[in-house]
Write a protein that holds these residues in place. Structure first.
Motif, short mmCIF file in Angstrom:
data_model
loop_
_atom_site.label_atom_id
_atom_site.label_comp_id
_atom_site.label_asym_id
_atom_site.label_seq_id
_atom_site.Cartn_x
_atom_site.Cartn_y
_atom_site.Cartn_z
N PHE A 189 -23.59 0.32 -5.01
CA PHE A 189 -24.65 -0.15 -6.05
C PHE A 189 -24.63 1.16 -7.15
O PHE A 189 -24.79 0.98 -8.12
N ALA A 190 -24.98 2.29 -6.34
CA ALA A 190 -25.01 3.63 -7.27
C ALA A 190 -23.81 3.68 -8.00
O ALA A 190 -23.91 3.79 -9.43
N LYS A 191 -22.57 3.40 -7.68
CA LYS A 191 -21.41 3.42 -8.55
C LYS A 191 -21.48 2.17 -9.60
O LYS A 191 -21.37 2.76 -10.77
N ASP A 192 -21.90 1.35 -9.48
CA ASP A 192 -22.09 0.37 -10.51
C ASP A 192 -23.28 0.67 -11.32
O ASP A 192 -23.02 0.32 -12.61
N LEU A 193 -24.40 1.27 -10.79
CA LEU A 193 -25.30 1.57 -11.65
C LEU A 193 -24.93 2.72 -12.77
O LEU A 193 -25.34 2.63 -13.86
N PHE A 194 -24.05 3.69 -12.21
CA PHE A 194 -23.50 4.72 -13.28
C PHE A 194 -22.27 4.31 -14.15
O PHE A 194 -21.87 5.06 -14.98
N LEU A 195 -21.68 3.18 -13.90
CA LEU A 195 -20.55 2.66 -14.72
C LEU A 195 -21.22 2.30 -16.00
O LEU A 195 -20.49 2.55 -16.94
N GLU A 196 -22.29 1.67 -16.01
CA GLU A 196 -22.99 1.10 -17.01
C GLU A 196 -24.37 1.23 -17.08
O GLU A 196 -24.93 0.65 -16.21
N GLY A 197 -25.00 1.90 -17.92
CA GLY A 197 -26.51 1.95 -17.97
C GLY A 197 -26.99 3.43 -17.78
O GLY A 197 -28.17 3.74 -18.04
N TYR A 227 -30.60 8.51 -6.69
CA TYR A 227 -31.34 7.92 -7.97
C TYR A 227 -31.21 6.47 -7.46
O TYR A 227 -32.03 5.65 -7.78
N ALA A 228 -29.93 5.91 -6.83
CA ALA A 228 -29.80 4.60 -6.49
C ALA A 228 -30.96 4.20 -5.62
O ALA A 228 -31.65 3.07 -5.64
N TYR A 229 -31.25 4.96 -4.48
CA TYR A 229 -32.37 4.71 -3.64
C TYR A 229 -33.76 4.72 -4.29
O TYR A 229 -34.27 3.81 -3.86
N GLN A 230 -33.92 5.40 -5.12
CA GLN A 230 -35.43 5.36 -5.78
C GLN A 230 -35.23 4.38 -6.78
O GLN A 230 -36.33 3.63 -6.88
#
Length: 185
Positions: free
Chosen positions: A165-173, A138-141
């Motif tokens: 980036f993927a890890k941060d994206l899924f920590l919040e949001g 999902y982060a790539y997309q």
């Protein structure tokens, strides 16, 4: 309905029969009924040999647990089946996950239409493809769709840490359940 092989079914007996040591009952295919009232009438008609049958749902197939218990079927069940019947299998699976694990429907008090709208706003898709890591996929997309790295020289772009980036994206949001990604609103 999407698939008749996966049609919702309930095996309906009665507490009276069960307490007498019998599992006598019948499988009812819910696709044969327009609504809950018609289904229950047919169940009571089947068990008309008892004076006041107390229905017991002894087994069920293809019905999410949040819509059924041993003694009741939620009043919104048929509307739910109709709504998911209009979805492809992936979306129907995601909607069940959304109802069960994210918004806790129907106990959250929302109407089904509101629940569907909320789901459509939140659902980002299924990411269980070739990467085997839905968060990274999902982060790539996300980066591609938002143009986050557009304008960055290619020599620098290869140093971007997609995993972090993927890890941060899924920590919040964002949340992921069984490969399905949802925005947390």
């Amino acid at each position: 309905m999407r698939n008749l092989e996966n049609a919702p079914k309930i095996y309906v007996g009665t507490y009276g029969q069960y307490n007498s040591g019998s599992l006598f009952g019948k499988w009812f295919d819910l696709t044969d009924y327009a609504g809950l009232k018609e289904f229950l009438q047919d169940c009571y008609e089947f068990h008309r040999n008892e004076f006041d049958p107390e229905l017991m749902f002894q087994d069920w197939e293809d019905i999410p647990d949040f819509l059924i218990s041993e003694c009741s079927l939620h009043k919104e069940a048929f509307a739910y089946f109709e709504a998911t019947g209009e979805m492809d299998d992936e979306a129907a699976e995601a909607f069940e996950i959304y109802c069960k694990q994210i918004s806790f429907w129907p106990s959250n008090g929302y109407e089904l239409d509101d629940q569907l709208e909320s789901f459509r706003e939140s659902y980002r898709g299924f990411f269980g493809g070739s990467m085997k890591d839905p968060e990274l996929e999902y982060a790539y997309q996300y980066i591609d769709e938002t143009g986050l790295l557009s304008g960055v020289p290619q020599a620098l772009e290869r140093y971007f840490d997609y995993e972090a980036f993927a890890k941060d994206l899924f920590l919040e949001g964002y949340s992921v359940y069984e490969g399905h990604v949802f925005a947390d609103y």
